[in-house]
Design a protein around this motif. Structure first.
Motif, PDB file in Angstrom:
ATOM      1  N   GLY A 310       0.802  -1.212   0.000  1.00 63.99           N
ATOM      2  CA  GLY A 310       0.000   0.000   0.000  1.00 63.99           C
ATOM      3  C   GLY A 310       0.839   1.267   0.000  1.00 63.99           C
ATOM      4  N   ILE A 311       0.251   2.334   0.513  1.00 69.26           N
ATOM      5  CA  ILE A 311       0.868   3.653   0.503  1.00 69.26           C
ATOM      6  C   ILE A 311       0.632   4.303   1.865  1.00 69.26           C
ATOM      7  N   THR A 312       1.366   5.367   2.198  1.00 66.41           N
ATOM      8  CA  THR A 312       1.254   6.021   3.499  1.00 66.41           C
ATOM      9  C   THR A 312       0.414   7.290   3.384  1.00 66.41           C
ATOM     10  N   HIS A 313      -0.607   7.387   4.237  1.00 59.90           N
ATOM     11  CA  HIS A 313      -1.526   8.521   4.245  1.00 59.90           C
ATOM     12  C   HIS A 313      -1.305   9.374   5.503  1.00 59.90           C
ATOM     13  N   ALA A 314      -1.884  10.577   5.504  1.00 59.45           N
ATOM     14  CA  ALA A 314      -1.898  11.425   6.697  1.00 59.45           C
ATOM     15  C   ALA A 314      -3.013  12.452   6.549  1.00 59.45           C
ATOM     16  N   GLN A 315      -3.679  12.768   7.662  1.00 59.39           N
ATOM     17  CA  GLN A 315      -4.755  13.754   7.642  1.00 59.39           C
ATOM     18  C   GLN A 315      -4.184  15.170   7.663  1.00 59.39           C
ATOM     19  N   LYS A 316      -4.821  16.082   6.918  1.00 60.67           N
ATOM     20  CA  LYS A 316      -4.508  17.514   6.931  1.00 60.67           C
ATOM     21  C   LYS A 316      -3.037  17.804   6.638  1.00 60.67           C
ATOM     22  N   LEU A 317      -2.525  17.242   5.546  1.00 62.10           N
ATOM     23  CA  LEU A 317      -1.183  17.611   5.112  1.00 62.10           C
ATOM     24  C   LEU A 317      -1.259  18.995   4.478  1.00 62.10           C
ATOM     25  N   GLU A 318      -0.562  19.960   5.084  1.00 62.36           N
ATOM     26  CA  GLU A 318      -0.742  21.348   4.656  1.00 62.36           C
ATOM     27  C   GLU A 318       0.591  22.026   4.353  1.00 62.36           C
ATOM     28  N   GLY A 319       1.134  22.826   5.299  1.00 63.14           N
ATOM     29  CA  GLY A 319       2.318  23.617   5.003  1.00 63.14           C
ATOM     30  C   GLY A 319       3.499  22.778   4.544  1.00 63.14           C
ATOM     31  N   CYS A 320       4.311  23.359   3.647  1.00 59.92           N
ATOM     32  CA  CYS A 320       5.464  22.656   3.082  1.00 59.92           C
ATOM     33  C   CYS A 320       6.512  23.701   2.720  1.00 59.92           C
ATOM     34  N   TYR A 321       7.768  23.504   3.113  1.00 58.94           N
ATOM     35  CA  TYR A 321       8.812  24.463   2.774  1.00 58.94           C
ATOM     36  C   TYR A 321      10.162  23.782   2.789  1.00 58.94           C
ATOM     37  N   TRP A 322      11.134  24.372   2.116  1.00 56.60           N
ATOM     38  CA  TRP A 322      12.493  23.840   2.040  1.00 56.60           C
ATOM     39  C   TRP A 322      13.382  24.622   2.987  1.00 56.60           C
ATOM     40  N   GLY A 323      14.225  23.916   3.756  1.00 53.62           N
ATOM     41  CA  GLY A 323      15.171  24.556   4.647  1.00 53.62           C
ATOM     42  C   GLY A 323      16.443  23.743   4.744  1.00 53.62           C
ATOM     43  N   GLY A 324      17.591  24.360   4.462  1.00 53.40           N
ATOM     44  CA  GLY A 324      18.862  23.651   4.565  1.00 53.40           C
ATOM     45  C   GLY A 324      18.981  22.579   3.504  1.00 53.40           C
ATOM     46  N   ARG A 326      16.774  19.802   3.488  1.00 55.46           N
ATOM     47  CA  ARG A 326      15.601  18.937   3.620  1.00 55.46           C
ATOM     48  C   ARG A 326      14.314  19.721   3.436  1.00 55.46           C
ATOM     49  N   VAL A 327      13.239  18.974   3.227  1.00 55.85           N
ATOM     50  CA  VAL A 327      11.920  19.557   3.098  1.00 55.85           C
ATOM     51  C   VAL A 327      11.154  19.285   4.384  1.00 55.85           C
ATOM     52  N   TYR A 328      10.411  20.291   4.841  1.00 53.14           N
ATOM     53  CA  TYR A 328       9.556  20.162   6.014  1.00 53.14           C
ATOM     54  C   TYR A 328       8.103  20.191   5.556  1.00 53.14           C
ATOM     55  N   PHE A 329       7.265  19.398   6.181  1.00 55.60           N
ATOM     56  CA  PHE A 329       5.846  19.458   5.873  1.00 55.60           C
ATOM     57  C   PHE A 329       5.033  19.240   7.132  1.00 55.60           C
ATOM     58  N   VAL A 330       3.807  19.765   7.103  1.00 60.77           N
ATOM     59  CA  VAL A 330       2.968  19.865   8.294  1.00 60.77           C
ATOM     60  C   VAL A 330       1.730  19.002   8.144  1.00 60.77           C
ATOM     61  N   SER A 331       1.398  18.278   9.199  1.00 63.95           N
ATOM     62  CA  SER A 331       0.060  17.703   9.370  1.00 63.95           C
ATOM     63  C   SER A 331      -0.625  18.535  10.438  1.00 63.95           C
ATOM     64  N   SER A 332      -1.670  19.277  10.055  1.00 59.70           N
ATOM     65  CA  SER A 332      -2.260  20.259  10.976  1.00 59.70           C
ATOM     66  C   SER A 332      -2.922  19.602  12.173  1.00 59.70           C
ATOM     67  N   TYR A 333      -3.564  18.491  11.962  1.00 57.23           N
ATOM     68  CA  TYR A 333      -4.150  17.731  13.069  1.00 57.23           C
ATOM     69  C   TYR A 333      -4.577  16.367  12.555  1.00 57.23           C
ATOM     70  N   ALA A 334      -4.901  15.472  13.472  1.00 52.15           N
ATOM     71  CA  ALA A 334      -5.488  14.180  13.139  1.00 52.15           C
ATOM     72  C   ALA A 334      -6.567  13.871  14.167  1.00 52.15           C
ATOM     73  N   ARG A 335      -7.668  13.286  13.722  1.00 49.68           N
ATOM     74  CA  ARG A 335      -8.807  12.974  14.583  1.00 49.68           C
ATOM     75  C   ARG A 335      -9.250  11.533  14.332  1.00 49.68           C
ATOM     76  N   THR A 336      -9.273  10.744  15.377  1.00 44.64           N
ATOM     77  CA  THR A 336      -9.752   9.373  15.226  1.00 44.64           C
ATOM     78  C   THR A 336     -11.208   9.342  14.788  1.00 44.64           C
ATOM     79  N   LYS A 337     -11.976  10.360  15.177  1.00 40.25           N
ATOM     80  CA  LYS A 337     -13.389  10.392  14.787  1.00 40.25           C
ATOM     81  C   LYS A 337     -13.555  10.559  13.279  1.00 40.25           C
ATOM     82  N   ASP A 338     -12.495  11.107  12.622  1.00 37.29           N
ATOM     83  CA  ASP A 338     -12.535  11.258  11.172  1.00 37.29           C
ATOM     84  C   ASP A 338     -11.984  10.040  10.445  1.00 37.29           C
ATOM     85  N   GLY A 339     -11.362   9.121  11.208  1.00 37.43           N
ATOM     86  CA  GLY A 339     -10.794   7.937  10.595  1.00 37.43           C
ATOM     87  C   GLY A 339      -9.288   7.827  10.695  1.00 37.43           C
ATOM     88  N   SER A 340      -8.609   8.823  11.342  1.00 34.50           N
ATOM     89  CA  SER A 340      -7.163   8.712  11.539  1.00 34.50           C
ATOM     90  C   SER A 340      -6.848   7.661  12.589  1.00 34.50           C
TER      91      SER A 340
END
Length: 463
Positions: A310-324, A326-340
């Motif tokens: 399969g493949i790897t998922h994540a809820q609310k993947l949002e901000g993304c930027y390059w520094g040094g 490497r690349v940084y990326f944000v998962s804003s939140y995860a909720r089990t009630k939504d299925g995370s």
């Protein structure tokens, strides 16, 4: 980009018995922070610019010594005369102005019900039935707006995006709607390139090889031109983290039209990033799998068959930027009630291409005063002193907050524009935080609703 279905922090904390605790973080961004990666540091502390001073005009609270200027507000006339300033100011980037000052490119995350559409400018409109797009603001070295015009129109739900090393802006459509939906005459879910310096009347072309999905943000590796992309899918299965390898690496404006290969991240035995809880957790030699159908002709990419494992998922993947390196990326939140697979109030990840190494570097969670900033990180950028500046997108009060090299979190700004009603106030999220590259440091930032663009100046070197 609004946190669709977001539950207020206070209500969530009450459900866990943690009211009176608040949001702090643990972990350490490798290049920016130092010290014990497992220590939780409460918000505030001596590393900020001091407490926020209430704005007597009720617009924007800032630390003492800082001041703001409203550059643009939705509904007011564009200086170009093309129509009103569009609604829903979202992702944004700052580019150097040759004569000194800054060019800003600003997204408008307009859906079919937006009050103020991006005017369908001649030669700059992809789909006349779509209300989103970008505007460009020219700010001189004195901080005055010289021009304000449509940069691209006829795109949909332009959420975030990111700058390229050749000083263009990649604007991302956070939708998968096809022609015939919501009044659209063309398919949507693409990335478009916007050049802030030019207005040549060329009809925009979607960068189709970069995928058709609910795009959020991008970051470009300046060394080889690889473009990293986040997907903010609203329903399970949640979004993926992508890598686009262009045929013409670092080719300059227009080069991404030549195509390339789109891949998605797989962390073996980790189908959902939300289940990873310990800051500093490292996954070595992660995999990149080719996307079977980047155009998602029949099946959204996140539903496609990536083979065994399969493949790897994540809820609310949002901000993304390059520094040094490497690349940084944000998962804003995860909720089990939504299925995370687990609950969290925000994660920041880093990926090092040279080592194919993925690291969980920051986790947000209930630990301090619930009125302090620190829920649902979204847009993110490097702060002047080398730490981070983060836009908050959650329930209740909305802040821009900084994360220092010492790993303390401090409030930098609070939105005071109440869009709720008496007795039940609401405040629009911040978005598009970015800094000027000229001699005078200026923080530019948007409020999503009411759509407002601010310039913030002050003693940035005080820290």
């Amino acid at each position: 980009m609004p946190a669709s279905g977001s539950v207020s922090r206070r209500r969530l904390l009450a459900g866990t018995g943690a009211v009176g605790a608040g949001i702090a973080f643990s972990g350490a961004v490798e290049q920016l922070f130092a010290g014990d990666a497992d220590a939780a540091v409460p918000i505030g502390g001596r590393d900020g610019y001091g407490p926020l001073v209430p704005d007597p005009k009720g617009v924007l609270d800032l630390p003492r010594g800082f001041r703001y200027t409203v550059l643009s507000r939705e509904g007011e006339p564009l200086r170009s005369g093309e129509g009103p300033v569009p609604s829903h100011c979202d992702g944004m980037a700052a580019f150097p102005r040759p004569a000194g000052g800054t060019w800003l490119v600003r997204n408008h995350e307009n859906r079919p019900d937006a009050e103020h559409r991006v005017p369908p400018a001649k030669g700059l409109t992809y789909d006349p039935g779509a209300l989103g797009g970008c505007t460009a603001l020219e700010v001189d070295r004195a901080g005055r707006v010289r021009t304000e015009r449509v940069a691209i129109a006829g795109t949909a739900v332009n959420c975030a995006g990111g700058p390229t090393p050749w000083h263009t802006w990649l604007t991302c459509e956070e939708t998968e709607d096809k022609a015939g939906t919501g009044g659209y005459t063309k398919d949507h879910g693409f990335i478009f390139e916007v050049d802030p310096y030019r207005r040549d009347g060329t009809v925009p072309e979607p960068l189709t090889a970069m995928g058709r999905f609910q795009h959020e943000a991008i970051a470009v590796d300046p060394r080889d031109g690889a473009v990293y992309e986040t997907e903010d899918a609203f329903e399970k299965p949640f979004g993926l983290f992508y890598r686009f390898l262009p045929e013409k690496p670092k080719g300059g404006a227009g080069s991404l039209r030549a195509g390339g290969r789109l891949e998605a991240l797989r962390v073996p035995d980790v189908p959902d990033l939300s289940v990873v809880r310990k800051p500093g957790t490292v996954f070595e030699r992660v995999e990149w799998l080719p996307v079977p159908d980047p155009l998602a002709r029949e099946t959204p990419i996140r539903f496609q068959d990536f083979g065994t494992g399969g493949i790897t998922h994540a809820q609310k993947l949002e901000g993304c930027y390059w520094g040094g390196d490497r690349v940084y990326f944000v998962s804003s939140y995860a909720r089990t009630k939504d299925g995370s697979g687990a609950d969290h109030f925000g994660q920041v990840w880093s990926y090092e291409p040279s080592r194919r190494r993925l690291t969980l570097v920051i986790v947000f969670g209930p630990d301090a005063d619930v009125e302090a900033p620190g829920e649902s990180p979204d847009n993110i950028c490097i702060a002047p002193e080398g730490g981070l500046m983060v836009c908050e997108d959650g329930g209740g009060a909305q802040h821009v907050y900084g994360v220092t090299r010492r790993r303390t979190v401090y409030p930098m700004a609070r939105n005071r524009q109440n869009i709720g009603r008496e007795g039940k106030p609401e405040w629009g999220e911040f978005a598009g935080v970015t800094f000027s590259r000229d001699r005078r440091t200026t923080m530019f930032v948007n409020v999503y609703e009411p759509g407002t663009t601010f310039a913030v100046t002050g003693p940035w070197d005080r820290r």
